[in-house]
Design a protein around this motif. Sequence first.
Motif, PDB file in Angstrom:
ATOM      1  N   LEU A   7       0.306  -1.473   0.037  1.00  0.00           N
ATOM      2  CA  LEU A   7       0.265  -0.109   0.299  1.00  0.00           C
ATOM      3  C   LEU A   7       0.751   1.631   0.050  1.00  0.00           C
ATOM      4  CD1 LEU A   7      -2.918   0.836   0.189  1.00  0.00           C
ATOM      5  CD2 LEU A   7      -2.537   0.688   2.663  1.00  0.00           C
ATOM      6  N   ALA A   8       1.955   1.293   1.057  1.00  0.00           N
ATOM      7  CA  ALA A   8       2.993   2.597   0.344  1.00  0.00           C
ATOM      8  C   ALA A   8       3.446   2.912  -0.819  1.00  0.00           C
ATOM      9  CB  ALA A   8       4.172   1.747   1.790  1.00  0.00           C
ATOM     10  N   LEU A   9       3.057   1.422  -1.764  1.00  0.00           N
ATOM     11  CA  LEU A   9       3.546   2.182  -3.368  1.00  0.00           C
ATOM     12  C   LEU A   9       2.082   2.327  -3.541  1.00  0.00           C
ATOM     13  CD1 LEU A   9       5.642   0.182  -2.090  1.00  0.00           C
ATOM     14  CD2 LEU A   9       6.264  -1.180  -4.134  1.00  0.00           C
ATOM     15  N   THR A  10       1.166   1.705  -4.185  1.00  0.00           N
ATOM     16  CA  THR A  10       0.189   2.263  -3.773  1.00  0.00           C
ATOM     17  C   THR A  10      -0.066   3.505  -4.115  1.00  0.00           C
ATOM     18  OG1 THR A  10      -0.775  -0.203  -3.977  1.00  0.00           O
ATOM     19  CG2 THR A  10      -2.314   1.785  -4.316  1.00  0.00           C
ATOM     20  N   ALA A  11      -0.631   4.155  -5.182  1.00  0.00           N
ATOM     21  CA  ALA A  11      -1.110   6.164  -5.173  1.00  0.00           C
ATOM     22  C   ALA A  11      -1.799   5.997  -6.274  1.00  0.00           C
ATOM     23  CB  ALA A  11       0.545   6.902  -5.505  1.00  0.00           C
ATOM     24  N   SER A  12      -3.107   5.004  -6.520  1.00  0.00           N
ATOM     25  CA  SER A  12      -4.139   5.027  -7.497  1.00  0.00           C
ATOM     26  C   SER A  12      -5.616   6.514  -6.789  1.00  0.00           C
ATOM     27  CB  SER A  12      -4.677   3.627  -7.492  1.00  0.00           C
ATOM     28  OG  SER A  12      -5.756   3.589  -8.410  1.00  0.00           O
ATOM     29  N   LYS A  13      -5.595   5.758  -5.563  1.00  0.00           N
ATOM     30  CA  LYS A  13      -7.424   6.259  -4.776  1.00  0.00           C
ATOM     31  C   LYS A  13      -7.329   6.390  -3.545  1.00  0.00           C
ATOM     32  CE  LYS A  13     -10.427   4.864  -8.185  1.00  0.00           C
ATOM     33  NZ  LYS A  13     -10.080   2.939  -8.379  1.00  0.00           N
ATOM     34  N   SER A  14      -6.862   7.451  -2.590  1.00  0.00           N
ATOM     35  CA  SER A  14      -7.089   7.493  -1.482  1.00  0.00           C
ATOM     36  C   SER A  14      -7.763   7.317  -0.719  1.00  0.00           C
ATOM     37  CB  SER A  14      -6.851   9.358  -1.446  1.00  0.00           C
ATOM     38  OG  SER A  14      -8.027   9.803  -1.585  1.00  0.00           O
ATOM     39  N   ILE A  15      -8.905   6.712  -0.883  1.00  0.00           N
ATOM     40  CA  ILE A  15      -9.858   5.912  -1.065  1.00  0.00           C
ATOM     41  C   ILE A  15      -8.971   4.240  -0.046  1.00  0.00           C
ATOM     42  CG2 ILE A  15     -10.888   5.316  -2.028  1.00  0.00           C
ATOM     43  CD1 ILE A  15     -12.925   5.580   1.026  1.00  0.00           C
ATOM     44  N   GLN A  16      -7.981   4.329  -0.473  1.00  0.00           N
ATOM     45  CA  GLN A  16      -7.620   2.635  -0.491  1.00  0.00           C
ATOM     46  C   GLN A  16      -5.980   3.497   0.479  1.00  0.00           C
ATOM     47  OE1 GLN A  16      -5.137   3.000  -4.843  1.00  0.00           O
ATOM     48  NE2 GLN A  16      -8.012   1.701  -5.794  1.00  0.00           N
ATOM     49  N   ARG A  17      -6.180   4.483   0.558  1.00  0.00           N
ATOM     50  CA  ARG A  17      -4.993   4.604   1.938  1.00  0.00           C
ATOM     51  C   ARG A  17      -5.867   5.498   3.321  1.00  0.00           C
ATOM     52  NH1 ARG A  17       0.494   6.853   0.048  1.00  0.00           N
ATOM     53  NH2 ARG A  17       1.276   5.672  -0.381  1.00  0.00           N
ATOM     54  N   ARG A  18      -6.726   6.147   2.828  1.00  0.00           N
ATOM     55  CA  ARG A  18      -7.730   6.961   3.929  1.00  0.00           C
ATOM     56  C   ARG A  18      -7.627   5.831   5.163  1.00  0.00           C
ATOM     57  NH1 ARG A  18     -12.961   8.494   4.723  1.00  0.00           N
ATOM     58  NH2 ARG A  18     -12.874  10.648   5.760  1.00  0.00           N
ATOM     59  N   GLY A  19      -6.848   6.652   6.948  1.00  0.00           N
ATOM     60  CA  GLY A  19      -7.478   6.285   7.394  1.00  0.00           C
ATOM     61  C   GLY A  19      -6.396   4.022   7.995  1.00  0.00           C
ATOM     62  N   PHE A  20      -5.503   4.750   7.114  1.00  0.00           N
ATOM     63  CA  PHE A  20      -4.162   3.080   6.864  1.00  0.00           C
ATOM     64  C   PHE A  20      -3.517   3.286   7.557  1.00  0.00           C
ATOM     65  CE2 PHE A  20      -7.639   1.345   4.214  1.00  0.00           C
ATOM     66  CZ  PHE A  20      -8.528   0.916   4.959  1.00  0.00           C
ATOM     67  N   GLY A  21      -2.910   4.947   7.137  1.00  0.00           N
ATOM     68  CA  GLY A  21      -1.356   5.323   8.263  1.00  0.00           C
ATOM     69  C   GLY A  21      -0.903   4.944   9.472  1.00  0.00           C
ATOM     70  N   PRO A  22       0.312   5.292   9.471  1.00  0.00           N
ATOM     71  CA  PRO A  22       1.684   5.562   8.479  1.00  0.00           C
ATOM     72  C   PRO A  22       1.997   4.593   7.748  1.00  0.00           C
ATOM     73  CG  PRO A  22       2.092   5.499  10.594  1.00  0.00           C
ATOM     74  CD  PRO A  22       0.377   4.876  10.812  1.00  0.00           C
ATOM     75  N   MET A  23       2.176   4.988   7.048  1.00  0.00           N
ATOM     76  CA  MET A  23       2.553   4.455   5.876  1.00  0.00           C
ATOM     77  C   MET A  23       4.173   4.085   5.853  1.00  0.00           C
ATOM     78  SD  MET A  23      -0.112   3.826   3.608  1.00  0.00           S
ATOM     79  CE  MET A  23      -1.710   4.047   3.657  1.00  0.00           C
ATOM     80  N   MET A  24       4.473   2.243   5.292  1.00  0.00           N
ATOM     81  CA  MET A  24       5.862   1.810   5.411  1.00  0.00           C
ATOM     82  C   MET A  24       7.027   3.637   4.930  1.00  0.00           C
ATOM     83  SD  MET A  24       8.141  -0.846   3.013  1.00  0.00           S
ATOM     84  CE  MET A  24       7.688   0.080   2.111  1.00  0.00           C
ATOM     85  N   PRO A  25       7.475   3.817   5.687  1.00  0.00           N
ATOM     86  CA  PRO A  25       8.472   4.640   5.323  1.00  0.00           C
ATOM     87  C   PRO A  25       9.772   4.681   4.481  1.00  0.00           C
ATOM     88  CG  PRO A  25       9.594   3.925   8.013  1.00  0.00           C
ATOM     89  CD  PRO A  25       7.916   3.150   6.902  1.00  0.00           C
ATOM     90  N   GLY A  26      10.061   5.178   3.700  1.00  0.00           N
ATOM     91  CA  GLY A  26      11.119   5.042   3.009  1.00  0.00           C
ATOM     92  C   GLY A  26      10.729   5.092   1.307  1.00  0.00           C
ATOM     93  N   VAL A  27       9.396   5.366   1.311  1.00  0.00           N
ATOM     94  CA  VAL A  27       8.207   5.443   0.221  1.00  0.00           C
ATOM     95  C   VAL A  27       8.520   5.893  -1.466  1.00  0.00           C
ATOM     96  CG1 VAL A  27       6.518   4.430  -1.767  1.00  0.00           C
ATOM     97  CG2 VAL A  27       7.885   2.870   0.105  1.00  0.00           C
ATOM     98  N   TYR A  28       9.219   6.535  -2.162  1.00  0.00           N
ATOM     99  CA  TYR A  28       8.390   8.348  -2.674  1.00  0.00           C
ATOM    100  C   TYR A  28       7.957   8.003  -3.792  1.00  0.00           C
ATOM    101  CZ  TYR A  28      12.591   8.772   0.437  1.00  0.00           C
ATOM    102  OH  TYR A  28      13.550   8.349   2.030  1.00  0.00           O
ATOM    103  N   HIS A  29       7.766   8.966  -4.310  1.00  0.00           N
ATOM    104  CA  HIS A  29       6.362   8.717  -5.657  1.00  0.00           C
ATOM    105  C   HIS A  29       6.434  10.024  -6.643  1.00  0.00           C
ATOM    106  CE1 HIS A  29       3.937   6.403  -2.742  1.00  0.00           C
ATOM    107  NE2 HIS A  29       3.775   6.140  -4.106  1.00  0.00           N
ATOM    108  N   ALA A  30       6.398   9.650  -8.022  1.00  0.00           N
ATOM    109  CA  ALA A  30       7.203  10.307  -9.015  1.00  0.00           C
ATOM    110  C   ALA A  30       5.720  10.448  -9.920  1.00  0.00           C
ATOM    111  CB  ALA A  30       8.582  10.372  -9.979  1.00  0.00           C
TER     112      ALA A  30
END
Length: 443
Positions: free
Chosen positions: A158-181
């Motif tokens: 999920l820390a890599l997934t950056a598709s829809k915010s609903i998929q991440r909402r409420g589940f943080g913090p995400m695994m650190p060390g991931v950067y998105h381009a």
Amino acid sequence: MSSAPDIKTALPGPKAKAIIDRDARFVSPSYTRDYPFVIARGEGAMVEDVDGNRFLDCAAGIAVNSTGVSHPEVVRAITEQAQKFIHMSGTDFYYEPQVRLAEELAAIAPIAGNVRTFFANSGTETTEASIKLSRYFTKRQGIIAFLGAFHGRSLGALALTASKSIQRRGFGPMMPGVYHAPYPDPYRFNGSADACAAAALSFIEDQLLVHLVAPDEVAAIVVEPIQGEGGYVVPPAAFLQGLRELTTEHGMLLVVDEVQSGMGRTGRMFASEHFDLKADIVNIAKGIASGLPLGVTCARADVMTWPPGAHASTFGGNPVSCAAANATIKLLKDGLVANAATVGAHLLAGLRELQARHLLIGDVRGKGLMIGIELVHDRTTKERAVEERNALVQAMFRRGVLVLGAGKNAIRLAPPLVLSRDQADQVLRVFDEALVEIGTARR
Ligand SMILES: Cc1ncc(COP(=O)(O)O)c(C=O)c1O
């Protein structure tokens, strides 16, 4: 089963409605069901619901039923294996179907040189395996992924997934060390394909690796060769080639996620082949076993060096799933990859004709039977037609064709690779009618 859509009842019909009512009380509400389709059985690219309505399936259980629904050869392989033994755990014991599949994958995976395979149960688990293997091998922590990407929903993936915010909402913090381009989208970029690729690569080299993380702290870049959930976006070849060069230059691993784009879907065994791309690690799931749960992480043999005990899964590489995968790969090689290429080209050409008549269609793109259609209000501003996309999915369902959305405003066509030319024509006919129904035909 006849190969034409046939809708006999209101949708949902009475039997479907009864099942949906029970589901609403007892099943997790986190699933996204766009329309009330309750399957009873299927054959090839046709599926029938519990009320006897027949649909042409352009969703394939989210790009999974590669050989169609319950292909007889796959059913035979499953049955024969199940009669011998259903489980033994390849993590502690040996069985031939798993070894055979690893040998086969070593021959076909888009990786240069010798290849080893780790066995899991899903696409998400392959992402996990590739994150862990990349960190283990490079002794670095950082991972670069892309905006719009979908790599799964466990906390690592999920820390890599950056598709829809609903998929991440409420589940943080995400695994650190991931950067998105940003992922390069030629349709939305104002300029040539080469300029689009250069801009995406420049963001990584000149922004991300300068301001946020040093190259020698990045273990891997993880990329979909065609972005799936993000909208079936086909990047310029120069982008993927550039990632290959950049990762090699900095000692990072290139992880290619072929979970949705692999196993013949694009008219080649892997989408990477369209771009002459060789990865260090390749993740595969979805279509590999025609619907039985299986995910595999293939890697360069000199990269997959983790020792016994480092990573494993009780069910991963289940013998019945491996038997289904071996049968699936044979069917793909014996004609279904080629069928995906020819029927896919026919479908793409037909969609481009529809694009000439329907102003709502901003872009038609894809390879083989991995096709995205992006809907816009205005071809100049490219304003996203989100409501119209949703209405079109419903209108097609009512006419007997199952499709799914992708991204904010695209429709994806991901039918089983057995789709015939005649069935492709029926999809085009229904698409045309549905577009007319929602009122977008050029007058
Ligand atoms: C490209 C990609 N990677 C990973 C996944 C996750 O796979 P799964 O749902 O089998 O865990 C998906 C699922 O849609 C996907 O499309």
